[in-house]
Design an enzyme around this catalytic site. Structure first.
Site, PDB file in Angstrom:
ATOM      1  N   GLN A   3     -14.734   2.324   1.026  1.00 22.48           N
ATOM      2  CA  GLN A   3     -13.935   1.970  -0.161  1.00 22.48           C
ATOM      3  C   GLN A   3     -13.645   3.212  -0.988  1.00 22.48           C
ATOM      4  O   GLN A   3     -14.570   3.919  -1.387  1.00 22.48           O
ATOM      5  CB  GLN A   3     -14.689   0.935  -1.002  1.00 22.48           C
ATOM      6  CG  GLN A   3     -13.863   0.404  -2.168  1.00 22.48           C
ATOM      7  CD  GLN A   3     -14.616  -0.632  -2.992  1.00 22.48           C
ATOM      8  OE1 GLN A   3     -15.832  -0.819  -2.849  1.00 22.48           O
ATOM      9  NE2 GLN A   3     -13.887  -1.313  -3.870  1.00 22.48           N
ATOM     10  N   HIS A  47     -10.212  -5.162  -3.378  1.00 23.93           N
ATOM     11  CA  HIS A  47      -8.882  -5.387  -2.811  1.00 23.93           C
ATOM     12  C   HIS A  47      -8.997  -5.778  -1.357  1.00 23.93           C
ATOM     13  O   HIS A  47      -9.863  -5.292  -0.628  1.00 23.93           O
ATOM     14  CB  HIS A  47      -7.983  -4.151  -2.946  1.00 23.93           C
ATOM     15  CG  HIS A  47      -8.592  -2.886  -2.448  1.00 23.93           C
ATOM     16  ND1 HIS A  47      -9.518  -2.163  -3.177  1.00 23.93           N
ATOM     17  CD2 HIS A  47      -8.435  -2.206  -1.283  1.00 23.93           C
ATOM     18  CE1 HIS A  47      -9.885  -1.103  -2.485  1.00 23.93           C
ATOM     19  NE2 HIS A  47      -9.255  -1.109  -1.329  1.00 23.93           N
ATOM     20  N   HIS A 106      -7.028  -5.625   2.087  1.00 23.01           N
ATOM     21  CA  HIS A 106      -5.900  -5.079   2.831  1.00 23.01           C
ATOM     22  C   HIS A 106      -5.374  -6.180   3.745  1.00 23.01           C
ATOM     23  O   HIS A 106      -6.163  -6.826   4.446  1.00 23.01           O
ATOM     24  CB  HIS A 106      -6.345  -3.933   3.748  1.00 23.01           C
ATOM     25  CG  HIS A 106      -6.854  -2.717   3.050  1.00 23.01           C
ATOM     26  ND1 HIS A 106      -6.100  -1.566   2.927  1.00 23.01           N
ATOM     27  CD2 HIS A 106      -8.042  -2.450   2.455  1.00 23.01           C
ATOM     28  CE1 HIS A 106      -6.804  -0.643   2.297  1.00 23.01           C
ATOM     29  NE2 HIS A 106      -7.996  -1.152   1.996  1.00 23.01           N
ATOM     30  N   ASP A 133       0.851  -1.195   0.000  1.00 22.37           N
ATOM     31  CA  ASP A 133       0.000   0.000   0.000  1.00 22.37           C
ATOM     32  C   ASP A 133       0.887   1.246   0.000  1.00 22.37           C
ATOM     33  O   ASP A 133       1.895   1.303   0.710  1.00 22.37           O
ATOM     34  CB  ASP A 133      -0.914   0.001   1.237  1.00 22.37           C
ATOM     35  CG  ASP A 133      -2.070   0.976   1.089  1.00 22.37           C
ATOM     36  OD1 ASP A 133      -3.220   0.518   0.962  1.00 22.37           O
ATOM     37  OD2 ASP A 133      -1.820   2.205   1.082  1.00 22.37           O
ATOM     38  N   ILE A 134       0.506   2.232  -0.786  1.00 22.30           N
ATOM     39  CA  ILE A 134       1.305   3.446  -0.926  1.00 22.30           C
ATOM     40  C   ILE A 134       1.280   4.283   0.360  1.00 22.30           C
ATOM     41  O   ILE A 134       2.190   5.089   0.596  1.00 22.30           O
ATOM     42  CB  ILE A 134       0.794   4.261  -2.147  1.00 22.30           C
ATOM     43  CG1 ILE A 134       1.888   5.127  -2.738  1.00 22.30           C
ATOM     44  CG2 ILE A 134      -0.435   5.088  -1.802  1.00 22.30           C
ATOM     45  CD1 ILE A 134       1.543   5.644  -4.133  1.00 22.30           C
TER      46      ILE A 134
HETATM   47  P1  5GP Z   1      -9.791   1.549   0.236  1.00 26.96           P
HETATM   48  O1  5GP Z   1     -10.103   2.735   1.087  1.00 26.96           O
HETATM   49  O2  5GP Z   1     -10.356   1.675  -1.170  1.00 26.96           O
HETATM   50  O3  5GP Z   1     -10.147   0.255   0.892  1.00 26.96           O
HETATM   51  O4  5GP Z   1      -8.217   1.510   0.124  1.00 26.96           O
HETATM   52  C1  5GP Z   1      -7.489   1.912  -1.000  1.00 26.96           C
HETATM   53  C2  5GP Z   1      -6.032   1.778  -0.626  1.00 26.96           C
HETATM   54  O5  5GP Z   1      -5.275   1.892  -1.826  1.00 26.96           O
HETATM   55  C3  5GP Z   1      -5.530   2.870   0.319  1.00 26.96           C
HETATM   56  O6  5GP Z   1      -5.004   2.256   1.493  1.00 26.96           O
HETATM   57  C4  5GP Z   1      -4.484   3.615  -0.487  1.00 26.96           C
HETATM   58  O7  5GP Z   1      -3.372   4.014   0.278  1.00 26.96           O
HETATM   59  C5  5GP Z   1      -4.099   2.604  -1.546  1.00 26.96           C
HETATM   60  N1  5GP Z   1      -3.689   3.201  -2.828  1.00 26.96           N
HETATM   61  C6  5GP Z   1      -4.365   4.154  -3.535  1.00 26.96           C
HETATM   62  N2  5GP Z   1      -3.714   4.444  -4.662  1.00 26.96           N
HETATM   63  C7  5GP Z   1      -2.604   3.647  -4.686  1.00 26.96           C
HETATM   64  C8  5GP Z   1      -1.542   3.500  -5.621  1.00 26.96           C
HETATM   65  O8  5GP Z   1      -1.463   4.148  -6.666  1.00 26.96           O
HETATM   66  N3  5GP Z   1      -0.579   2.595  -5.316  1.00 26.96           N
HETATM   67  C9  5GP Z   1      -0.612   1.851  -4.158  1.00 26.96           C
HETATM   68  N4  5GP Z   1       0.379   0.994  -3.958  1.00 26.96           N
HETATM   69  N5  5GP Z   1      -1.617   1.969  -3.258  1.00 26.96           N
HETATM   70  C10 5GP Z   1      -2.597   2.848  -3.521  1.00 26.96           C
END
Ligand code: 5GP
Ligand code: ZN
Length: 123
Positions: free
Chosen positions: A104, A110, A112, A37-38
């Protein structure tokens, strides 16, 4: 897989799958990709995704049973490989956010996977 969804040209994770956006890869096979994760919340924090564009668990079907099962089985293996502490005193967190009210942000399914010694930044 019989009728996979096509990649979504506006989807950031489809772009990562296609190699158009770089990632720090943890694991890859024909169906799945895992990458760090970034913006990690924990010492170990990576995302495990299907290569197929699936918006969330809400749009999965019976044909995804094997894929989802593979993700669940892979998560603990990769968690240990990435440095999560083994055993009951260690462990790891698996989290799937679904939809806006589900937290999300990226609308490509995805998982985590987070772990490592506390405290974490979040969660
Ligand atoms: P969500 O809130 O959708 O469950 O989590 C999305 C996750 O994707 C976040 O933890 C965010 O840091 C990660 N993320 C978003 N854009 C990128 C990216 O371009 N590269 C990587 N490696 N992680 C990303
Ligand atoms: Zn996608």
């Amino acid at each position: 897989m019989s009728h996979p969804n096509p990649p979504d040209p506006d989807c950031i994770f489809c772009k990562i799958v296609a190699g158009q956006i770089p990632c720090r890869k943890v694991y890859e096979d024909d169906e799945l990709l895992a990458f760090h994760d970034i913006n990690p919340w924990a010492p170990v924090h990576f995302l495990l995704i299907p290569k197929e564009h699936l918006e969330s668990l809400a749009v999965t079907h019976a044909r995804h049973e094997l894929l989802l099962g593979r993700m669940m089985l892979l998560a603990p293996r990769l968690a240990l490989e990435q440095g999560c502490t083994p055993g009951r005193d260690g462990g790891f967190r698996v989290l799937v956010n679904n939809g806006r009210e589900g937290g999300q942000e990226v609308l490509h399914l995805h998982m985590h996977v987070m772990g490592g010694p506390r405290p974490w930044k979040r969660g």
